[in-house]
Design an enzyme around this catalytic site. Structure first.
Site, PDB file in Angstrom:
ATOM      1  N   GLY A  14       1.156  -1.384   0.159  1.00  0.00           N
ATOM      2  CA  GLY A  14      -0.341   0.122  -0.099  1.00  0.00           C
ATOM      3  C   GLY A  14       0.983   0.978  -0.019  1.00  0.00           C
ATOM      4  O   GLY A  14       1.753   1.154  -0.019  1.00  0.00           O
ATOM      5  N   PHE A  15       0.506   2.677   0.726  1.00  0.00           N
ATOM      6  CA  PHE A  15       1.170   3.884   0.302  1.00  0.00           C
ATOM      7  C   PHE A  15       2.266   3.933   1.503  1.00  0.00           C
ATOM      8  O   PHE A  15       3.068   4.035   1.150  1.00  0.00           O
ATOM      9  CB  PHE A  15       0.269   5.044   0.664  1.00  0.00           C
ATOM     10  CG  PHE A  15      -0.744   5.111  -0.365  1.00  0.00           C
ATOM     11  CD1 PHE A  15      -0.976   5.934  -0.790  1.00  0.00           C
ATOM     12  CD2 PHE A  15      -2.265   5.210  -0.009  1.00  0.00           C
ATOM     13  CE1 PHE A  15      -1.184   6.231  -2.236  1.00  0.00           C
ATOM     14  CE2 PHE A  15      -3.457   5.358  -1.169  1.00  0.00           C
ATOM     15  CZ  PHE A  15      -2.855   5.878  -2.044  1.00  0.00           C
ATOM     16  N   GLY A  16       2.373   3.203   1.956  1.00  0.00           N
ATOM     17  CA  GLY A  16       2.819   3.148   3.213  1.00  0.00           C
ATOM     18  C   GLY A  16       4.227   1.659   2.742  1.00  0.00           C
ATOM     19  O   GLY A  16       5.421   2.533   2.652  1.00  0.00           O
ATOM     20  N   GLU A 175     -18.243  11.830  -0.191  1.00  0.00           N
ATOM     21  CA  GLU A 175     -17.680  11.173  -2.156  1.00  0.00           C
ATOM     22  C   GLU A 175     -18.788  10.090  -2.372  1.00  0.00           C
ATOM     23  O   GLU A 175     -19.151   9.987  -3.439  1.00  0.00           O
ATOM     24  CB  GLU A 175     -16.779  11.038  -1.775  1.00  0.00           C
ATOM     25  CG  GLU A 175     -15.536  11.602  -1.760  1.00  0.00           C
ATOM     26  CD  GLU A 175     -14.221  11.573  -1.593  1.00  0.00           C
ATOM     27  OE1 GLU A 175     -12.665  12.500  -1.854  1.00  0.00           O
ATOM     28  OE2 GLU A 175     -13.584  10.348  -1.088  1.00  0.00           O
ATOM     29  N   ALA A 324      -3.534   8.408   3.699  1.00  0.00           N
ATOM     30  CA  ALA A 324      -2.872   7.679   2.912  1.00  0.00           C
ATOM     31  C   ALA A 324      -1.071   8.759   3.644  1.00  0.00           C
ATOM     32  O   ALA A 324      -0.114   8.153   2.977  1.00  0.00           O
ATOM     33  CB  ALA A 324      -3.139   8.051   1.924  1.00  0.00           C
TER      34      ALA A 324
END
Length: 429
Positions: A14-16, A175, A324
């Protein structure tokens, strides 16, 4: 792989996890990124896949394509099933269910989060989470199937087939609700002419008295007014008590006929952390030291949604949010600490730099709160939101595809991938 060099294993793409791999790229260490999927998902845009704004391939990118620019970084697709942190060995299970051991010198757990249903009856069985690519595709299938079902049997409208309950007033819930209304009013209204699409309802349920809790009151009021003007029914100050296949019961006693419940009310740390034998606290997050290493687990680091990271200026305060930017900054920090340790230098504490937050409410509508007290609403905030997401989206092809889709959607009010395919969940009939 040079076994004379330190070997860092990163669990999660993922992002990390990718931030760790990128920061260690080209450095005198070997890195292996492990994930059960061979692609990275850009989670902030999953709601657009679920509402037919983007295709699945637009928000996913092969991990190998991301890490291949670094000769010291490799990828392995496998499922992590456990670890022996004393021997520094990770237990993996491949596609053929064979178990393999992977030794490491440093391990970074970046496994992300999973949906938290808070034990509410029926949510896990009948709700639709929105945290990975499969979730987004299933929700899109279900939404379109509801309209196809009503086209064949219009009486299903009274049974709640076209009532969509979104739970959670954070950025994801706002959203999703805004995008669903636009999908119904501007796109599906032209696709279906055998019944009144205007009877479709979107309800946004939030336990707090207002939406977008991390934002200032001005942004919250703007978001609420924009959603209600677009046709979203906001039910604040209440919670979901029970979910059945065609009903959503609220804590205030209201029983809503609805075939769809989108669960955007919260997440919890991936239970993999506990499976690895790491200590866990509230919502399954792992307490970490100031440098993000797990206490009493030398060589084990945790970043992103799995970590309970506190602000050094307020160590007794709540942990940083599961966002994120936190994952990326903590990932880069841990990579630098691993390098410092291999060089025999002491580690440094992590300091998070809040670069602001944004939420889109629909076409040309958003709120953004940036550093230096900058507050944006409406079209300027929407442009800032678009630009930021394009910058962080993985892959040049994906950026071009998303930009073209957004431009086409904005000019024509049309949405391309209104497709029902892949794994389908059982839906009420």
């Amino acid at each position: 792989m040079d076994r004379e060099r330190d070997h860092t294993v990163v669990v999660g793409a993922g992002f990390g996890g990718l931030a760790v791999a990128d920061e260690l790229g080209g450095k005198p260490v070997d890195v292996t990124v492990i994930d059960q999927h061979n692609f990275h998902t850009f989670q902030p845009l999953l709601y657009q896949v679920a509402t037919s704004g983007l295709a699945s391939a637009d928000v996913a990118y092969p991990v190998r394509g991301i890490v291949r620019r670094h000769r010291n970084v490799t990828f392995r697709q496998a499922t992590v099933i456990g670890a022996d942190t004393r021997r520094r060995v990770l237990h993996l299970q491949g596609e053929g269910h064979e178990v393999d051991d992977l030794p490491y010198d440093q391990m970074v757990v970046a496994a992300g989060a999973v949906t938290n249903t808070f034990g509410i009856p029926g949510v896990e069985q009948h709700g639709f989470p929105l945290y990975n690519l499969a979730d987004a595709v299933q929700l899109r299938n279900h939404v379109l199937e509801r309209f196809e079902a009503v086209d064949a049997e219009p009486w299903l409208i009274d049974d709640g087939a076209l009532t969509f309950v979104v739970v959670g007033g954070g950025p994801t819930g706002v959203e999703v609700a805004g995008a669903l209304v636009e999908l119904f009013d501007r796109v599906l209204d032209r696709d279906f002419d055998t019944f009144d699409v205007g009877r479709a309802r979107v309800l946004l349920v939030e336990m707090r008295d207002d939406l977008l809790a991390p934002f200032t009151p001005l942004s919250r009021r703007h978001a609420l007014a924009t959603l209600e003007a677009g046709g979203v029914e906001v039910r604040a100050g209440t919670t979901v008590a029970r979910v059945r296949p065609t009903r959503v019961e609220l804590a205030d006693g209201d029983d809503i006929p609805a075939h769809t419940l989108v669960w955007a009310a919260g997440v919890m740390a991936n239970p993999l952390a506990a499976a690895l034998g790491l200590p866990t606290g509230r919502a399954g997050r792992v307490p970490v030291g100031p440098d993000l290493e797990v206490r009493d687990h030398h060589g084990v680091w945790v970043v992103g949604d799995v970590a309970a990271i506190t602000d050094p200026s307020d160590p007794d305060g709540p942990p940083l949010p599961q966002l994120a930017p936190v994952a990326m900054q903590s990932g880069r920090h841990v990579a630098r600490q691993i390098l410092r340790r291999t060089e025999g230098r002491p580690t440094e504490p992590f300091r998070y730099r809040d670069k602001g937050t944004m939420a889109t409410i629909g076409r040309s509508r958003a709120v953004a709160e940036l550093p230096l007290g900058i507050r944006l609403q409406g079209f300027p905030a929407w442009l800032a939101w678009l630009g930021l997401h394009l910058v962080f989206l993985a892959g040049f092809r994906n950026r071009i595809s998303v930009f073209v889709n957004w431009a086409w959607n904005w000019l024509t009010w049309d949405r391309g991938p209104r497709l029902i395919f892949g794994s389908r969940r059982r839906t009420p009939t």
